[in-house]
Design an enzyme around this catalytic site. Structure first.
Site, PDB file in Angstrom:
ATOM      1  CB  SER A 161      -0.930  -0.091   1.310  1.00 51.81           C
ATOM      2  OG  SER A 161      -1.691   1.116   1.457  1.00 51.81           O
TER       3      SER A 161
ATOM      4  CE1 TYR B 129      -4.011  -2.247   5.517  1.00 49.37           C
ATOM      5  CE2 TYR B 129      -3.392   0.043   5.050  1.00 49.37           C
ATOM      6  CZ  TYR B 129      -3.823  -1.139   4.628  1.00 49.37           C
ATOM      7  OH  TYR B 129      -4.099  -1.337   3.339  1.00 49.37           O
TER       8      TYR B 129
HETATM    9  N1  LIG Z   1      -8.627  -0.409  -1.512  1.00 47.72           N
HETATM   10  C1  LIG Z   1      -7.412   0.504  -1.256  1.00 47.72           C
HETATM   11  O1  LIG Z   1      -7.505   1.718  -1.207  1.00 47.72           O
HETATM   12  C2  LIG Z   1      -6.194  -0.324  -1.090  1.00 47.72           C
HETATM   13  C3  LIG Z   1      -5.218   0.203  -1.031  1.00 47.72           C
HETATM   14  C4  LIG Z   1      -3.763  -0.246  -0.494  1.00 47.72           C
HETATM   15  C5  LIG Z   1      -3.697  -1.443  -0.648  1.00 47.72           C
HETATM   16  N2  LIG Z   1      -4.862  -2.174  -0.575  1.00 47.72           N
HETATM   17  C6  LIG Z   1      -4.871  -3.671  -0.185  1.00 47.72           C
HETATM   18  O2  LIG Z   1      -5.314  -4.341  -1.001  1.00 47.72           O
HETATM   19  C7  LIG Z   1      -5.869  -5.606  -0.661  1.00 47.72           C
HETATM   20  C8  LIG Z   1      -7.329  -5.884  -0.965  1.00 47.72           C
HETATM   21  O3  LIG Z   1      -8.040  -5.116  -0.470  1.00 47.72           O
HETATM   22  P1  LIG Z   1      -9.353  -4.199  -1.078  1.00 47.72           P
HETATM   23  O4  LIG Z   1      -9.124  -2.840  -1.194  1.00 47.72           O
HETATM   24  O5  LIG Z   1      -9.870  -5.044  -2.385  1.00 47.72           O
HETATM   25  O6  LIG Z   1     -10.348  -4.522   0.202  1.00 47.72           O
HETATM   26  P2  LIG Z   1     -11.707  -5.487   0.272  1.00 47.72           P
HETATM   27  O7  LIG Z   1     -12.719  -5.194  -0.800  1.00 47.72           O
HETATM   28  O8  LIG Z   1     -12.116  -5.275   1.383  1.00 47.72           O
HETATM   29  O9  LIG Z   1     -11.263  -6.996  -0.180  1.00 47.72           O
HETATM   30  C9  LIG Z   1     -10.304  -7.642   0.979  1.00 47.72           C
HETATM   31  C10 LIG Z   1     -10.485  -9.045   0.585  1.00 47.72           C
HETATM   32  O10 LIG Z   1      -9.579  -9.684   1.565  1.00 47.72           O
HETATM   33  C11 LIG Z   1     -10.313 -10.931   1.935  1.00 47.72           C
HETATM   34  N3  LIG Z   1     -10.209 -11.345   3.072  1.00 47.72           N
HETATM   35  C12 LIG Z   1      -9.967 -10.879   4.396  1.00 47.72           C
HETATM   36  N4  LIG Z   1      -9.657 -11.519   5.333  1.00 47.72           N
HETATM   37  C13 LIG Z   1      -9.412 -12.694   4.996  1.00 47.72           C
HETATM   38  C14 LIG Z   1      -8.943 -13.932   5.532  1.00 47.72           C
HETATM   39  N5  LIG Z   1      -8.815 -13.984   6.778  1.00 47.72           N
HETATM   40  N6  LIG Z   1      -8.713 -14.897   4.492  1.00 47.72           N
HETATM   41  C15 LIG Z   1      -8.884 -14.604   3.356  1.00 47.72           C
HETATM   42  N7  LIG Z   1      -9.315 -13.587   2.435  1.00 47.72           N
HETATM   43  C16 LIG Z   1      -9.794 -12.586   3.617  1.00 47.72           C
HETATM   44  C17 LIG Z   1     -11.916 -10.635   1.528  1.00 47.72           C
HETATM   45  O11 LIG Z   1     -12.530 -11.698   1.549  1.00 47.72           O
HETATM   46  P3  LIG Z   1     -13.314 -12.478   2.442  1.00 47.72           P
HETATM   47  O12 LIG Z   1     -14.025 -11.402   3.395  1.00 47.72           O
HETATM   48  O13 LIG Z   1     -14.557 -13.178   1.776  1.00 47.72           O
HETATM   49  O14 LIG Z   1     -12.629 -13.396   3.254  1.00 47.72           O
HETATM   50  C18 LIG Z   1     -11.838  -9.736   0.531  1.00 47.72           C
HETATM   51  O15 LIG Z   1     -11.800 -10.615  -0.712  1.00 47.72           O
HETATM   52  C19 LIG Z   1      -5.590  -5.411   0.956  1.00 47.72           C
HETATM   53  O16 LIG Z   1      -4.348  -6.183   1.263  1.00 47.72           O
HETATM   54  C20 LIG Z   1      -5.603  -3.964   1.096  1.00 47.72           C
HETATM   55  O17 LIG Z   1      -4.894  -3.783   2.339  1.00 47.72           O
HETATM   56  C21 LIG Z   1      -6.183  -1.611  -0.868  1.00 47.72           C
END
Ligand SMILES: NC(=O)c1ccc[n+]([C@@H]2O[C@H](COP(=O)([O-])OP(=O)(O)OC[C@H]3O[C@@H](n4cnc5c(N)ncnc54)[C@H](OP(=O)(O)O)[C@@H]3O)[C@@H](O)[C@H]2O)c1
Length: 248
Positions: A143, A156
């Site tokens: 991130s 985080y």
């Molecule tokens: N969106 C942003 O602005 C942003 C920016 C920088 C980095 N990121 C990173 O991108 C990644 C994806 O996040 P996102 O933004 O797509 O958020 P999101 O829509 O909340 O998706 C998170 C995903 O992680 C899965 N997850 C959470 N806990 C889990 C577990 N214990 N086992 C397996 N899967 C799990 C969730 O699936 P289930 O709940 O179905 O398990 C979901 O598919 C994360 O690592 C986040 O830190 C996001």
């Protein structure tokens, strides 16, 4: 680009929403076989059905990345179904930000378990297959918070800094096996991620930040596709991207 991704077997954790789901859709549209992992298996199954309905190859595997055997089973399922693991995308994560003084220690534990240990378990699950293949590509999701920190984001940011350190150590260690490594560090992208915040003050501020700045999740998918579509002798190690309007 399609020709370099076509036929690749790509495992994605956190594929039930947000960045993982967008990557699955995009890579499938470019001809990859996708192996989808997350806990909400009904969402994974409906994504898998949608992709296969369009002529793609996809399977859904219920996976909690904090359970190392389940992550191993996810990678093994790719080998059983498609014969190999070309790409492991360690994307699952959560972001329940809060000030340290709020002592949301269970949330600290959860971020460490999912954001750090989940990535390590993904590496552990994919590496034996990739070593045997003498080829592979591991993509870890960090991130902007893996480069910076501000109040409320300490734990985080610590987990996302850890992902970058793990990725760089991995990069150096897997040279003998012809394995490529990429760490992707997004800025604000429109997903369900802010929903994981339980601190009301941080939640309101972060929701406004995302409403003002966040860009669509296919930005991430295209960044991943760029790294995966390079010729075998080119290793894109780091991608950092933000919404154009995002200052932090
Ligand atoms: N969106 C942003 O602005 C942003 C920016 C920088 C980095 N990121 C990173 O991108 C990644 C994806 O996040 P996102 O933004 O797509 O958020 P999101 O829509 O909340 O998706 C998170 C995903 O992680 C899965 N997850 C959470 N806990 C889990 C577990 N214990 N086992 C397996 N899967 C799990 C969730 O699936 P289930 O709940 O179905 O398990 C979901 O598919 C994360 O690592 C986040 O830190 C996001």
């Amino acid at each position: 680009m399609a020709s370099d991704i076509e036929g690749k077997v790509v495992v994605i954790t956190g594929a039930s929403s947000g960045l993982g789901e967008a990557a699955a859709r995009h890579l499938s549209s470019l001809g990859a076989s996708v192996v989808l992992g997350a806990r909400r298996v009904e969402r994974l199954q409906s994504l898998s059905d949608e992709l296969t309905g369009r002529g793609g190859k996809a399977i859904a595997v219920a996976t909690d990345v904090t359970v190392r055997d389940q992550v191993k089973q996810l990678a093994d399922a790719a080998v059983e179904k498609y014969g190999r693991v070309d790409v492991m995308i360690n994307n699952a994560g959560l972001m329940p930000q809060s000030l340290l003084e709020r002592l949301k220690i269970d949330e600290w534990d959860r971020m460490i378990d999912v954001n750090i240990k989940g990535v390590l378990y993904g590496i552990a699950a994919a590496l034996p297959h990739m070593k045997r293949q003498k080829a592979g590509h591991i993509v870890n999701v960090s991130s902007v918070a893996g480069h910076k920190v501000r109040p409320g984001g300490t734990v985080y940011s610590a987990t996302k800094h850890a992902v970058r350190v793990i990725s760089e150590g991995l990069r150096q260690e897997v040279k003998p096996y012809n394995i490529r490594t990429t760490v992707v560090s997004p800025g604000a992208v429109d997903t369900e991620l802010p929903d994981t915040i339980t601190d009301p003050d941080v939640s309101v501020a972060m929701r406004k930040f995302y409403d003002d700045f966040a860009i669509p999740a296919d930005s991430f998918a295209r960044a991943v596709a760029f790294a995966l579509s390079q010729p075998p002798d080119v290793d894109i190690n780091e991608i950092l991207f933000r919404p154009t309007r995002q200052e932090f």
